[in-house]
Design a protein around this motif. Structure first.
Motif, PDB file in Angstrom:
ATOM      1  N   TYR A  49       0.639  -1.048  -0.142  1.00 28.72           N
ATOM      2  CA  TYR A  49      -0.025  -0.045  -0.053  1.00 28.72           C
ATOM      3  C   TYR A  49       0.393   1.149   0.439  1.00 28.72           C
ATOM      4  O   TYR A  49       2.006   1.101   0.679  1.00 28.72           O
ATOM      5  CB  TYR A  49      -1.021  -0.034   0.748  1.00 28.72           C
ATOM      6  CG  TYR A  49      -2.748  -1.083   0.894  1.00 28.72           C
ATOM      7  CD1 TYR A  49      -2.506  -0.734   0.456  1.00 28.72           C
ATOM      8  CD2 TYR A  49      -1.608  -2.136   2.028  1.00 28.72           C
ATOM      9  CE1 TYR A  49      -4.071  -1.556   0.252  1.00 28.72           C
ATOM     10  CE2 TYR A  49      -3.338  -3.411   1.444  1.00 28.72           C
ATOM     11  CZ  TYR A  49      -4.296  -2.990   0.982  1.00 28.72           C
ATOM     12  OH  TYR A  49      -5.274  -3.561   0.836  1.00 28.72           O
ATOM     13  N   LYS A  68      -3.656   3.513  -1.136  1.00 31.64           N
ATOM     14  CA  LYS A  68      -3.729   2.854  -3.025  1.00 31.64           C
ATOM     15  C   LYS A  68      -2.811   1.249  -2.961  1.00 31.64           C
ATOM     16  O   LYS A  68      -1.415   2.072  -2.602  1.00 31.64           O
ATOM     17  CB  LYS A  68      -3.658   3.511  -3.938  1.00 31.64           C
ATOM     18  CG  LYS A  68      -3.507   3.042  -5.629  1.00 31.64           C
ATOM     19  CD  LYS A  68      -3.723   4.107  -6.445  1.00 31.64           C
ATOM     20  CE  LYS A  68      -4.699   5.430  -6.727  1.00 31.64           C
ATOM     21  NZ  LYS A  68      -6.026   4.784  -6.871  1.00 31.64           N
ATOM     22  N   TRP A  69      -3.281  -0.045  -3.737  1.00 31.62           N
ATOM     23  CA  TRP A  69      -2.653  -1.103  -3.776  1.00 31.62           C
ATOM     24  C   TRP A  69      -2.021  -1.117  -4.506  1.00 31.62           C
ATOM     25  O   TRP A  69      -2.211  -0.469  -5.560  1.00 31.62           O
ATOM     26  CB  TRP A  69      -3.712  -1.811  -3.961  1.00 31.62           C
ATOM     27  CG  TRP A  69      -2.787  -3.634  -3.608  1.00 31.62           C
ATOM     28  CD1 TRP A  69      -3.222  -4.559  -4.758  1.00 31.62           C
ATOM     29  CD2 TRP A  69      -1.941  -4.148  -3.069  1.00 31.62           C
ATOM     30  NE1 TRP A  69      -2.045  -5.220  -4.965  1.00 31.62           N
ATOM     31  CE2 TRP A  69      -1.711  -5.555  -3.038  1.00 31.62           C
ATOM     32  CE3 TRP A  69      -1.532  -4.165  -1.153  1.00 31.62           C
ATOM     33  CZ2 TRP A  69      -0.875  -6.128  -2.545  1.00 31.62           C
ATOM     34  CZ3 TRP A  69      -1.228  -4.502  -1.145  1.00 31.62           C
ATOM     35  CH2 TRP A  69      -0.847  -5.898  -1.368  1.00 31.62           C
ATOM     36  N   PRO A  71       0.080  -3.709  -6.473  1.00 38.96           N
ATOM     37  CA  PRO A  71       0.462  -4.496  -6.931  1.00 38.96           C
ATOM     38  C   PRO A  71       1.997  -5.123  -7.654  1.00 38.96           C
ATOM     39  O   PRO A  71       2.294  -4.447  -8.208  1.00 38.96           O
ATOM     40  CB  PRO A  71      -0.442  -4.748  -8.463  1.00 38.96           C
ATOM     41  CG  PRO A  71      -0.438  -3.939  -9.290  1.00 38.96           C
ATOM     42  CD  PRO A  71      -0.532  -2.518  -7.947  1.00 38.96           C
ATOM     43  N   GLU A  75       2.093 -10.794  -8.308  1.00 37.28           N
ATOM     44  CA  GLU A  75       1.446 -10.814  -7.539  1.00 37.28           C
ATOM     45  C   GLU A  75       0.632 -12.214  -8.099  1.00 37.28           C
ATOM     46  O   GLU A  75       0.009 -12.572  -9.211  1.00 37.28           O
ATOM     47  CB  GLU A  75       0.649  -9.633  -7.354  1.00 37.28           C
ATOM     48  CG  GLU A  75      -0.215 -10.338  -6.272  1.00 37.28           C
ATOM     49  CD  GLU A  75      -0.737  -8.388  -5.767  1.00 37.28           C
ATOM     50  OE1 GLU A  75      -0.127  -7.704  -5.383  1.00 37.28           O
ATOM     51  OE2 GLU A  75      -2.244  -8.342  -6.008  1.00 37.28           O
ATOM     52  N   GLU A  77      -3.577 -13.541  -6.814  1.00 42.80           N
ATOM     53  CA  GLU A  77      -4.434 -13.606  -6.106  1.00 42.80           C
ATOM     54  C   GLU A  77      -4.856 -14.577  -4.885  1.00 42.80           C
ATOM     55  O   GLU A  77      -5.179 -15.674  -5.833  1.00 42.80           O
ATOM     56  CB  GLU A  77      -5.431 -12.565  -6.541  1.00 42.80           C
ATOM     57  CG  GLU A  77      -6.928 -12.443  -6.532  1.00 42.80           C
ATOM     58  CD  GLU A  77      -6.538 -10.326  -6.044  1.00 42.80           C
ATOM     59  OE1 GLU A  77      -6.740 -10.169  -4.610  1.00 42.80           O
ATOM     60  OE2 GLU A  77      -6.734  -9.727  -6.748  1.00 42.80           O
ATOM     61  N   VAL A  83      -8.135  -8.662  -3.133  1.00 44.30           N
ATOM     62  CA  VAL A  83      -7.497  -7.160  -1.525  1.00 44.30           C
ATOM     63  C   VAL A  83      -8.200  -6.083  -2.299  1.00 44.30           C
ATOM     64  O   VAL A  83      -8.766  -6.208  -3.253  1.00 44.30           O
ATOM     65  CB  VAL A  83      -5.930  -7.084  -2.981  1.00 44.30           C
ATOM     66  CG1 VAL A  83      -5.432  -5.546  -2.417  1.00 44.30           C
ATOM     67  CG2 VAL A  83      -4.905  -8.330  -2.274  1.00 44.30           C
ATOM     68  N   ARG A  85      -8.371  -2.477  -3.038  1.00 44.27           N
ATOM     69  CA  ARG A  85      -6.725  -2.209  -3.492  1.00 44.27           C
ATOM     70  C   ARG A  85      -7.041  -0.508  -3.124  1.00 44.27           C
ATOM     71  O   ARG A  85      -5.813   0.345  -2.766  1.00 44.27           O
ATOM     72  CB  ARG A  85      -7.132  -1.722  -4.428  1.00 44.27           C
ATOM     73  CG  ARG A  85      -6.503  -3.703  -5.486  1.00 44.27           C
ATOM     74  CD  ARG A  85      -7.508  -3.610  -6.217  1.00 44.27           C
ATOM     75  NE  ARG A  85      -6.479  -5.126  -6.684  1.00 44.27           N
ATOM     76  CZ  ARG A  85      -5.820  -5.615  -6.968  1.00 44.27           C
ATOM     77  NH1 ARG A  85      -4.989  -4.517  -7.296  1.00 44.27           N
ATOM     78  NH2 ARG A  85      -5.174  -6.357  -7.508  1.00 44.27           N
ATOM     79  N   ASP A  86      -8.732   0.164  -2.302  1.00 46.43           N
ATOM     80  CA  ASP A  86      -8.283   1.330  -2.222  1.00 46.43           C
ATOM     81  C   ASP A  86      -8.808   1.601  -0.876  1.00 46.43           C
ATOM     82  O   ASP A  86      -9.265   0.988  -0.146  1.00 46.43           O
ATOM     83  CB  ASP A  86      -9.057   2.469  -2.858  1.00 46.43           C
ATOM     84  CG  ASP A  86      -8.055   2.331  -4.287  1.00 46.43           C
ATOM     85  OD1 ASP A  86      -7.424   2.948  -3.944  1.00 46.43           O
ATOM     86  OD2 ASP A  86      -9.413   1.640  -5.361  1.00 46.43           O
ATOM     87  N   ASP A 105     -12.106  -0.152   4.208  1.00 42.76           N
ATOM     88  CA  ASP A 105     -12.299   0.250   3.007  1.00 42.76           C
ATOM     89  C   ASP A 105     -13.102   1.959   2.698  1.00 42.76           C
ATOM     90  O   ASP A 105     -13.296   2.368   3.706  1.00 42.76           O
ATOM     91  CB  ASP A 105     -13.305  -0.724   2.336  1.00 42.76           C
ATOM     92  CG  ASP A 105     -14.722  -0.624   3.066  1.00 42.76           C
ATOM     93  OD1 ASP A 105     -15.893  -0.497   2.222  1.00 42.76           O
ATOM     94  OD2 ASP A 105     -14.973  -0.810   4.307  1.00 42.76           O
ATOM     95  N   THR A 171      -7.049  -8.171   2.945  1.00 48.68           N
ATOM     96  CA  THR A 171      -8.234  -8.542   1.725  1.00 48.68           C
ATOM     97  C   THR A 171      -9.611  -8.737   2.017  1.00 48.68           C
ATOM     98  O   THR A 171      -9.722  -8.791   3.002  1.00 48.68           O
ATOM     99  CB  THR A 171      -7.928 -10.275   1.128  1.00 48.68           C
ATOM    100  OG1 THR A 171      -7.468 -10.928   2.047  1.00 48.68           O
ATOM    101  CG2 THR A 171      -5.819  -9.931   0.752  1.00 48.68           C
TER     102      THR A 171
END
Length: 901
Positions: A49, A68-69, A71, A75, A77, A83, A85-86, A105, A171
């Motif tokens: 992140y 923000k993720w 990647p 990677e 998943e 995941v 992501r934000d 989140d 996640t």
């Protein structure tokens, strides 16, 4: 109470316990779909992140930031757990010594518990909300860099929490976050039997019906869920509490002096910090205030209790009652386990085996021999009972995701339903059931709620197959989809309900209001099942007219102390279990349930005479003291060891000490007013003495008394045990029994089997005790006291006591002592040696603690002055005041005592 169906298997070794015991499970064939391989594959190749931008900042140090993720090219998943992501990271200053760090989140839409009653929440306290007054400071990464968060104590720069050198993974069903743990020691972190100082290991947090000793192997957590720890910074000797405010199942990997990692199967990252000082009690009180405090128990429950699974009829109860009275063993309550029920069905009594006339005789409190009735209520409701039909009519049971009908499990009465304490009708259903018990002519004074993890004799639930027969359904779709199992090799649904079973989802839910239409499941609420039952039982008890409630709950969580009390659950009659009862009680004092104890003499296996004698001695100073036994074990009432009479004589002597101290002990609970600890580690009073941390079986009662129980076997021929007590640096203690002085260092001696608990008064303290006559029931303790004045090196001592004369009337205690009411007087004594060294004067002052202190009549008719130094040696002087007692009934009292030495 243990899974009693294990009686079909001989208790020849712990590893041969039936799987129905819920204790040790031999895993011959486990569906190992929930293993750690997907997690390892994910974390080894995952991205990170990045701090995207700062959303807001406030002058008190609070902030909000967007993550923000980023990647990784390699990677992989997690298939069932993508995941998020934000994310939004927030830091909130709640007070100068209290703050919170969260990652959610962006819409904060994931299941989480509200920050209001009945859950812990931040209280509005006076605090200067400017950054410069905070006891802490924070640091975060730069925008565009890998995100980290660090919280430090401003005065010492000690790191309280830091993710700087560790990854964060967020996640759908797996979260991982770590903090560094350099130069620190921690205590707490869940309901488990282990040493008080937490050692390196992997620790599960998941409410389970088990009696394991936790050696740092996953799957050894027992009944409750308390994701908090007290941390000591070794370098600066400062304390703070960290609560991970996430109620999902988790595993915590801890490496001493290195790091601590949370691996969680849902929810959010939500840490609450309470920044204390060099006194561990400071941060614990902040935590208790946040967790809504703890309730005061009725005075009678402070007495001794006798219980057994195996009192199969009222004749057996009469026999125990008669023997306790015959031998003059003090006790206040005789318990009934599930034996008393009709076919193990809740809210019933089997009148064929339990004669109501005999029961009324035993539990008649107008008779001087009468005792209080305390009895068990299990959470599973038999399908064949009236209560089941009532519950179906009220729609209060947990539902199956497989059948969309009421979930069926199996407990003592056979197939059972399980109440959904989120349902708005569940409190009334529970009240009606408990009211039914009280309609039979005896009153249930103590309520024991058991098996509330929820414990289930099958894994998941029972569902009909195509032939309309029944079979256990071993795993749910939800549990098999979890990428991580916080219990290690043990199946997460082992002897509990299916994780996809669902609860009430209306906006009037008791535990969770589903305003967005979300349907909570056991996956979300498993660790709150016992909490919900505790609230319902507390409300029912109040509705039944109980002013101060005594509800003994096996499963607890953060905030349970406002509703219930607790005991440590099932254990074995071994030295190890006896020894580990002490840190367990210390833990629950930290967790905010200080009225806590262990099964004296042990529940399972046959207690030897020596173990039972020593356990009775130790248990005499448990906050909650109950001898409890298993039906398959030999009897362990104090009088049954006829070949070893020291068990009976020692029990009577040591319980007489308990009853001498009973009102003093109770006054510590009243004075604390719902926050703080009572039963404490030795280092609590001596936090700067590093040696004090090594003596985990010594404990303090408040800051007044120190006990050094014998917790190891001794010489069966001589009937003594070589034992030692450690007196901390620069401390002085006096024997409670003969006032011998003990200075710093280790002192060793022989303790006879036929003895009392080694007990010491801290210098500088004043105790009020009742030492006139042997009292067999707490309700017959009068309002006359002796003061034990243990002088310090400056000939000074202080203490306090209650000003009420009737402890048996709950309303009297509530109206005079609880919440905003005050019934405390402070006692101070200053001694002075005469110029000729042959006379000594004590200036004794008694004054109300607060301006609104309420007074009834309390009588002091004996004073013992301890620690008078003559030629470098300690002497004591007893002053009898029977002819002219000191009457405490209002205002300030000053008394000058002068005597020859």
């Amino acid at each position: 109470m243990i899974n009693k169906s294990a009686t079909i298997i001989a208790l020849t070794a712990i590893l041969i316990v039936s799987s129905f015991f819920g204790i040790t499970k031999l895993q011959n064939s486990i569906n190992n779909t929930n293993n750690n391989d997907p997690i390892d594959e994910f974390t080894q190749n995952a991205g990170y992140y990045q701090l995207d931008f700062i959303e807001s900042q406030l002058s008190d140090g609070s902030f909000s930031a967007i993550l923000k993720w980023i990647p990784s090219p390699n990677e992989i998943e997690l298939k069932t757990s993508p995941v998020i992501r934000d994310l939004r990271a927030t830091f909130q200053v709640d007070a100068n010594d209290e703050c919170e760090f969260k990652i959610t989140d962006l819409n904060n839409s994931r299941f989480h518990l509200p920050e209001n009653e009945p859950y812990p929440y931040t209280k509005q306290r006076y605090s200067k909300k400017q950054k410069e007054f905070n006891l802490f400071e924070t640091e975060i990464s730069q925008v565009g860099q890998k995100f980290y968060f660090e919280l430090r104590r401003k005065s010492t720069q000690e790191v309280i929490f830091s993710t700087k050198d560790y990854p964060i993974y967020f996640t759908d069903k797996y979260i991982e976050v770590s903090t560094q743990m350099k130069d620190s020691m921690i205590f707490g972190l869940g309901d488990r039997r282990t040493d008080f100082l937490l050692k390196s290991g992997k620790y599960s947090l998941w409410a389970r019906d088990a009696a394991d000793v936790d050696n740092g192997t996953p799957g050894k957590e027992i009944y409750g869920f308390h994701p908090m720890y007290l941390r000591r910074d070794i370098i600066n000797n400062q304390f703070q509490v960290t609560l991970f405010r996430n109620y999902y199942g988790m595993q915590v990997d801890y490496e001493q002096n290195s790091h601590l990692t949370y691996k969680v199967i849902g929810g959010n990252i939500d840490f609450k910090f309470f920044i204390g000082d060099s006194n561990p009690e400071t941060s614990i009180k902040l935590y208790h205030n946040y967790a809504n405090g703890w309730i005061l128990h009725p005075f009678w429950s402070s007495g001794f209790h006798q219980c057994r699974w195996g009192y199969q009829n009222s004749d057996m109860l009469m026999d125990v009652w008669d023997n306790f009275n015959k031998y003059g063993i003090p006790f206040d309550s005789l318990w009934t386990d599930i034996d008393y029920m009709y076919q193990y069905q809740d809210f019933t009594i089997d009148f064929e085996r339990f004669n109501i006339t005999q029961m009324q005789q035993i539990y008649n409190l107008s008779d001087s021999r009468g005792v209080h009735w305390s009895s068990i209520i299990d959470v599973g409701i038999s399908l064949d009972s009236y209560a089941a039909q009532k519950g179906l009519d009220m729609n209060v049971f947990i539902k199956s995701a497989k059948t969309n009908d009421t979930l069926v499990g199996k407990v003592w009465p056979g197939e059972t339903y399980f109440p959904d304490f989120n349902h708005p009708n569940s409190t009334e259903f529970w009240y009606e059931g408990l009211k039914n018990v009280s309609s039979f002519g005896i009153i249930q004074d103590g309520i024991w709620i058991d098996m509330n993890e929820y414990s289930n004799f099958v894994n998941g639930e029972i569902v009909p197959d195509q032939n309309k027969k029944t079979k256990p359904f071993l795993t749910s779709d939800l549990s098999s989809s979890l990428p991580f199992n916080p219990l290690g090799d043990q199946e997460i649904e082992y002897h509990t309900l299916s994780l996809d079973a669902y609860h009430y989802s209306g906006q009037d839910g008791i535990l969770y209001n589903s305003t967005n239409g979300y349907i909570p499941t056991q996956y979300d609420l498993h660790n709150l099942d016992g909490f919900g039952e505790g609230i319902a039982t507390y409300k029912a008890a109040q509705k039944l007219g109980k002013k101060l409630t005594f509800i003994l709950s096996r499963s607890t969580t953060v905030g349970s102390g406002k509703y219930v009390q607790h005991w440590n659950g099932d254990g074995f009659s071994t030295w190890e279990y006896m020894k580990l009862s002490i840190p367990s009680i210390m833990n629950f004092n930290m967790y905010g349930i200080p009225f806590n104890g262990d099964d004296i003499c042990g529940l399972m296996f046959n207690a030897t005479a020596q173990i039972c004698a020593r356990w009775q001695q130790l248990g005499s100073l448990y906050p909650f003291a109950r001898n409890h036994n298993n039906a398959d074990a030999s009897s362990q009432e104090p009088y049954v060891f006829v070949d070893h009479p020291y068990v009976l004589s020692s029990t009577i002597k040591t319980l007489n000490v308990r009853y001498q101290l009973l009102k003093f002990y109770y006054h510590l609970f009243v004075k604390a007013n719902g926050v703080g600890t009572i039963f404490r580690p030795l280092f609590w009073s001596y936090p700067s003495d590093d040696n004090a941390y090594q003596y985990e079986t010594q404990f303090m009662i408040g800051d007044y008394l120190m006990a050094a129980p014998v917790v190891e076997g001794g010489d069966e021929i001589k009937e003594t045990t070589h034992s030692c007590v450690y007196i901390p640096k620069q401390a002085v203690f006096y024997s409670f029994y003969d006032y011998t002085e003990y200075q710093e260092g280790e002192h060793c001696y022989e303790v006879p089997f036929d003895s009392v608990l080694p007990l010491y008064i801290k210098s500088g303290k004043i105790l009020h005790i009742q030492d006139k006559n042997k009292v067999l029931r707490s309700r017959f303790l009068d309002n006359r006291f002796s003061l034990l004045i243990a002088l310090d090196q400056n000939n000074y001592a202080e203490g306090s006591m209650l000003t009420i004369d009737d402890y048996n009337n709950d309303e009297n205690i509530i109206s005079n002592c609880v919440e905003q009411q005050n019934c405390i007087v402070d006692i101070k004594a200053q001694g002075n040696m005469g110029e000729d060294n042959s006379s000594f004067t004590v200036d004794l002052r008694i004054q109300k603690e607060k301006i609104n202190t309420n007074f009834q009549t309390v009588i002091i008719d004996k004073i013992v002055v301890i620690g008078i130094k003559v030629d470098g040696k300690s002497q004591s002087k007893t002053i009898f005041l029977e002819e002219n007692p000191l009457i405490v009934d209002g205002g300030e009292i000053q008394l000058d005592l002068q005597f020859q030495i």
